[in-house]
Motif scaffolding. Structure first.
Motif, PDB file in Angstrom:
ATOM      1  N   LYS A  82       0.817  -1.222   0.000  1.00 46.32           N
ATOM      2  CA  LYS A  82       0.000   0.000   0.000  1.00 46.32           C
ATOM      3  C   LYS A  82       0.848   1.268   0.000  1.00 46.32           C
ATOM      4  O   LYS A  82       0.397   2.321  -0.458  1.00 46.32           O
ATOM      5  N   ASN A  83       2.074   1.192   0.499  1.00 50.10           N
ATOM      6  CA  ASN A  83       2.946   2.377   0.508  1.00 50.10           C
ATOM      7  C   ASN A  83       3.553   2.673  -0.863  1.00 50.10           C
ATOM      8  O   ASN A  83       4.111   3.755  -1.061  1.00 50.10           O
ATOM      9  N   VAL A  84       3.450   1.717  -1.763  1.00 45.25           N
ATOM     10  CA  VAL A  84       3.958   1.894  -3.125  1.00 45.25           C
ATOM     11  C   VAL A  84       2.832   2.235  -4.099  1.00 45.25           C
ATOM     12  O   VAL A  84       3.025   3.025  -5.029  1.00 45.25           O
ATOM     13  N   GLN A  85       1.662   1.648  -3.861  1.00 46.10           N
ATOM     14  CA  GLN A  85       0.534   1.834  -4.763  1.00 46.10           C
ATOM     15  C   GLN A  85       0.256   3.320  -5.029  1.00 46.10           C
ATOM     16  O   GLN A  85       0.224   4.133  -4.100  1.00 46.10           O
ATOM     17  N   ASP A  86       0.087   3.653  -6.307  1.00 47.59           N
ATOM     18  CA  ASP A  86      -0.240   5.020  -6.767  1.00 47.59           C
ATOM     19  C   ASP A  86       0.902   6.014  -6.599  1.00 47.59           C
ATOM     20  O   ASP A  86       0.696   7.220  -6.804  1.00 47.59           O
ATOM     21  N   ARG A  87       2.100   5.542  -6.262  1.00 42.37           N
ATOM     22  CA  ARG A  87       3.233   6.443  -6.069  1.00 42.37           C
ATOM     23  C   ARG A  87       4.258   6.258  -7.193  1.00 42.37           C
ATOM     24  O   ARG A  87       5.453   6.123  -6.965  1.00 42.37           O
ATOM     25  N   ASP A  88       3.741   6.285  -8.426  1.00 43.55           N
ATOM     26  CA  ASP A  88       4.623   6.212  -9.580  1.00 43.55           C
ATOM     27  C   ASP A  88       5.612   7.371  -9.556  1.00 43.55           C
ATOM     28  O   ASP A  88       5.256   8.512  -9.240  1.00 43.55           O
ATOM     29  N   PRO A 114       9.505   3.653  -9.323  1.00 42.86           N
ATOM     30  CA  PRO A 114       8.590   2.725  -9.985  1.00 42.86           C
ATOM     31  C   PRO A 114       7.635   3.429 -10.946  1.00 42.86           C
ATOM     32  O   PRO A 114       7.232   4.571 -10.735  1.00 42.86           O
ATOM     33  N   THR A 115       7.278   2.724 -12.010  1.00 43.60           N
ATOM     34  CA  THR A 115       6.252   3.170 -12.944  1.00 43.60           C
ATOM     35  C   THR A 115       5.380   1.977 -13.324  1.00 43.60           C
ATOM     36  O   THR A 115       5.720   0.833 -13.040  1.00 43.60           O
ATOM     37  N   PHE A 116       4.264   2.273 -13.969  1.00 44.76           N
ATOM     38  CA  PHE A 116       3.300   1.236 -14.344  1.00 44.76           C
ATOM     39  C   PHE A 116       2.985   0.337 -13.151  1.00 44.76           C
ATOM     40  O   PHE A 116       2.898  -0.886 -13.278  1.00 44.76           O
ATOM     41  N   ILE A 117       2.797   0.957 -11.988  1.00 46.77           N
ATOM     42  CA  ILE A 117       2.494   0.201 -10.774  1.00 46.77           C
ATOM     43  C   ILE A 117       1.099  -0.408 -10.897  1.00 46.77           C
ATOM     44  O   ILE A 117       0.108   0.294 -11.110  1.00 46.77           O
ATOM     45  N   ASN A 118       1.031  -1.722 -10.779  1.00 45.73           N
ATOM     46  CA  ASN A 118      -0.247  -2.441 -10.844  1.00 45.73           C
ATOM     47  C   ASN A 118      -1.011  -2.144 -12.128  1.00 45.73           C
ATOM     48  O   ASN A 118      -2.252  -2.104 -12.131  1.00 45.73           O
ATOM     49  N   GLU A 119      -0.302  -1.945 -13.231  1.00 50.88           N
ATOM     50  CA  GLU A 119      -0.948  -1.673 -14.509  1.00 50.88           C
ATOM     51  C   GLU A 119      -1.889  -2.825 -14.882  1.00 50.88           C
ATOM     52  O   GLU A 119      -1.472  -3.978 -14.970  1.00 50.88           O
ATOM     53  N   ALA A 120      -3.167  -2.485 -15.092  1.00 50.58           N
ATOM     54  CA  ALA A 120      -4.168  -3.523 -15.356  1.00 50.58           C
ATOM     55  C   ALA A 120      -3.888  -4.293 -16.636  1.00 50.58           C
ATOM     56  O   ALA A 120      -4.238  -5.474 -16.749  1.00 50.58           O
ATOM     57  N   ALA A 121      -3.261  -3.652 -17.616  1.00 48.38           N
ATOM     58  CA  ALA A 121      -3.019  -4.306 -18.906  1.00 48.38           C
ATOM     59  C   ALA A 121      -2.026  -5.454 -18.790  1.00 48.38           C
ATOM     60  O   ALA A 121      -1.944  -6.297 -19.694  1.00 48.38           O
ATOM     61  N   TYR A 122      -1.270  -5.504 -17.699  1.00 50.71           N
ATOM     62  CA  TYR A 122      -0.228  -6.521 -17.575  1.00 50.71           C
ATOM     63  C   TYR A 122      -0.686  -7.711 -16.732  1.00 50.71           C
ATOM     64  O   TYR A 122       0.133  -8.460 -16.198  1.00 50.71           O
ATOM     65  N   TYR A 123      -2.016  -7.893 -16.660  1.00 52.66           N
ATOM     66  CA  TYR A 123      -2.553  -9.005 -15.882  1.00 52.66           C
ATOM     67  C   TYR A 123      -2.055 -10.351 -16.382  1.00 52.66           C
ATOM     68  O   TYR A 123      -1.908 -11.304 -15.607  1.00 52.66           O
TER      69      TYR A 123
END
Length: 295
Positions: free
Chosen positions: A235-241, A270-279
């Motif tokens: 959670k500390n990384v999420q949305d912190r591109d 980090p970038t593309f954190i939890n990118e949905a396209a890379y499921y």
């Protein structure tokens, strides 16, 4: 002097990334928005059938079909592989392209803001990066030019003699957000303005140094021996591109509550954190280093 005479603005390489599709439609309806005196501009909708199906792609990722060896292989003939050959004939051919600059418009579900991604190196790109950052301070400049020669690069933007990606988010797939669309339009206009000034030797004084990020590698989500996910992005990384991750910082949380820390030796971004396209390949994020682009 190097001249940019033909520009292509491409949207909808992925059918569920709506901003580029709607922006290309807008430019087709109002061509004066992309018209400049010193070059011609063509707006192209790359993957309409995937959009009609409301999918990223029908059979293969179109943005991975542009290696020269694949473009020359007639046995690669599913929808996206065939579309790549059509687009290569329309905008290329790759390596001897009629298109001097290809601007490829993309959305990301990650919180990356407005990002200009450069896939090759050189003075043109350095000046473009400096100009866009000067005119649009909130823009992020990203470089991924060191890993492939152009002929071996699979991305759509490498069809042109020059090519860049405009990557804007966060935006869910199959959704259109006004703020994201406006950011994409603004960055695209700055790129076109730069080309006009470049062609006419009228560029203003540019910053001699521009902050940028260079791609290092990507990391996957935690998985077990069966290939099943056993954790998620911390959670500390999420949305912190583009925010720093330091050695020892937690980057994953397992479903049993265990935290996994970053085990590298250097600060990364980090970038593309939890990118949905890379499921489909379980990628968690890409890691980058901070660099300075110098003129």
């Amino acid at each position: 002097m190097d001249q940019i005479k033909q520009v292509a603005i491409v949207g909808g390489v992925h059918g569920n990334e709506f901003s580029g599709i709607y922006l290309v439609r807008q430019y087709l309806a109002k061509p004066e928005q992309v018209r400049r005196a010193s070059f011609n501009t063509e707006a192209v909708w790359a993957n309409p059938e995937a959009h009609y199906a409301n999918k990223r792609y029908l059979h293969s990722d179109l943005n991975r079909q542009f290696k020269n060896v694949d473009l020359a292989n007639p046995s690669l003939s599913n929808y996206e592989q065939s579309r790549a050959k059509v687009l290569n004939a329309q905008l290329g051919p790759k390596g001897n392209a009629r298109t001097d600059l290809l601007i490829d418009l993309h959305n990301t579900t990650s919180n990356m803001g407005a990002c200009l991604i450069l896939t090759q190196a050189g003075p043109f790109y350095n000046q473009l990066a400096a100009y866009v950052k000067m005119m649009m301070p909130e823009a992020i400049i990203s470089r991924d030019e060191d890993h492939f020669a152009a002929e071996d690069h699979a991305l759509m933007c490498t069809l042109g003699r020059y090519g860049v990606l405009v990557e804007v988010g966060p935006q869910p797939q199959s959704v259109l957000r006004q703020d994201v669309l406006e950011l994409m339009h603004t960055m695209t206009q700055h790129i076109l303005d730069f080309v006009e000034l470049y062609n006419t030797s009228s560029l203003p004084a540019l910053p001699t140094q521009t902050e940028a990020f260079r791609y290092l590698h990507s990391i996957k989500l935690p998985m077990n021996e069966k290939g099943e996910r056993i954790g998620m992005v911390h959670k500390n990384v999420q949305d912190r591109d583009y925010q720093p991750i330091y050695p020892g910082d937690p980057i994953f949380t397992l479903f049993d509550g265990t935290e996994i820390s970053y085990d590298g030796d250097e600060v990364v971004y980090p970038t593309f954190i939890n990118e949905a396209a890379y499921y489909d390949n379980n990628l968690a994020m890409s890691l980058n280093e901070k660099i300075i682009i110098e003129l």
